[in-house]
Design a protein around this motif. Sequence first.
Motif, PDB file in Angstrom:
ATOM      1  N   TRP A 259      -3.215   0.207   8.280  1.00 41.38           N
ATOM      2  CA  TRP A 259      -3.103  -0.121   6.862  1.00 41.38           C
ATOM      3  C   TRP A 259      -2.121  -1.258   6.622  1.00 41.38           C
TER       4      TRP A 259
ATOM      5  N   LEU B  64       0.816  -1.221   0.000  1.00 40.67           N
ATOM      6  CA  LEU B  64       0.000   0.000   0.000  1.00 40.67           C
ATOM      7  C   LEU B  64       0.847   1.267   0.000  1.00 40.67           C
TER       8      LEU B  64
ATOM      9  N   GLN C 156      -3.085  -4.538   4.633  1.00 40.61           N
ATOM     10  CA  GLN C 156      -2.222  -5.057   3.575  1.00 40.61           C
ATOM     11  C   GLN C 156      -1.894  -6.527   3.807  1.00 40.61           C
TER      12      GLN C 156
END
Length: 520
Positions: A442, A421, A446
Amino acid sequence: MQPNGCSGITDGADQLLCRIQDPYSGTFHADAFWASLGTSIAVMVLITLAFSLMRPRNNIVYAPKVKYADEKHAPPKIGNGIFEWVGPVFRAKESLLVEKTGLDAAVFLRFTKMLRNIFLILSILGVAVLIPANVIGTDKGYVNEKNFKGGQSYFIKMTPQYPDPKRHGYLWVHVVSVWAIDLVVAFFLWRNYDSVVRLRRQYFDSPEYLMSLHSRTLLVTDIPLADRTDEGILRLADQVEHTAGLPRAAIGRNVKELPDMIEEHDEAVRELESVLAKYLKNPDKLPIKRPTLRPSKKYRANNGSENVDAIDYLTGRIRELETEIGHVRESVDKRNAMPFGFASYDRIEDAHTVAFAARKKHPQGTTIRLAPRPNDLIWRNLPLSKKQRGWRRFWNNFWIAILTLVWIAPNALIAIFIANLSNLAAIWPGFRENYEDNQKFWSAVQGIASPALTSLIYLILPIIFRRMSIRSGDATKTSRERHVTTKLYNFFVFNNLIVFSVFSVIYQFVVAVVDNSKTE
């Protein structure tokens, strides 16, 4: 984020091209690793517990052979304890698996065990040898200066990404390990190849195979019009190899809509069984209302569009189909012969002798080979001519080639953005701020989204390839599955190896040429 070769580029298009050049390089997040590992372990535990809890109450689903198979093929009975299935699974011998599940299932399980053993040994080699060597040979000062975030430095020290120039001798460990890996793979391939040959010989000597009709039967396809008789098949077999035994031949006939009617009859029987199973679940206390259903559009003319009694309707439909099937069988045109037929011998040796000799012989343009099991044949493809099969194969390969080329773009996007990402944040300013403020979140996304999406794709692609191959003209389901496996292998090699490797080399070459021209 970890700086890389693309960090100094400001233009969005150049950023995208730079990251496409090597989609698997870039930021590595320890949080993504732990999230992926934790998710995989949690899913494994949940699936195991769900199976263990539901198995005792759903034997028809998880052990249908216990109820429907004969004594020889029925699996050993297992208690209703939650984990009572573990012991019999681990204690089951391969000979028992061949007897109960068949040779194909036993070979598949042996193949998966081989992969397990290979990766287990390679994992031990990596953890015990390669990782310590990399930790010793990494330039720790340089890694510490980079100030990696999210625990990346611990994992980067385990890789050969930043070697210490003063300790380059540790790279010989990698050279020796590569040879060791090759030897491990070669050893397991040789050992399992020898075991599969042994299993095949045992299967060919088993009473089940020796007593089966297909073991001594030949399938003859692409028969010319002049030889489409029982006597014509005998002449073709005799041209290949003369044997002491005289086979019994049968030319294929045009049975019209009989296969469709038999399939419809089987579906109606299964539907009636399902309705009766629910209605007679408690025979001592039957429901007040009998089950109902709405007739299909095909039969609403005689039954109306309203709901009707399901048991009476399905019973009547099965009787009608049985009557129609009997009439069709009696009215099969003996003159309308098809371009395929069968020749059955009294001895297995005669059939195999002719099939072996026919590998390089095609009398009158025919193809003669050992007949598969009847349920393995794709009967609708047997009447196809060579030209028809050739065209179908061509169009099937054409559409698979188009799918392979079209898949380059989504495959690259998944490798660039979903698997990493930070690349998405680098070219999308609106996402960059949120990504930098919530890197742990995040990173977890991911670590979970990338393997989940990849696994989903790997489940869907074989289904797509199989449906595309149904119309390719294969005579048997086994050959169709073999072709699907080959095409899947070519697909993944092309998309995951050739495309990225070739693109990376070409891109670097073009960049070097442009930079040199600017310098000059």
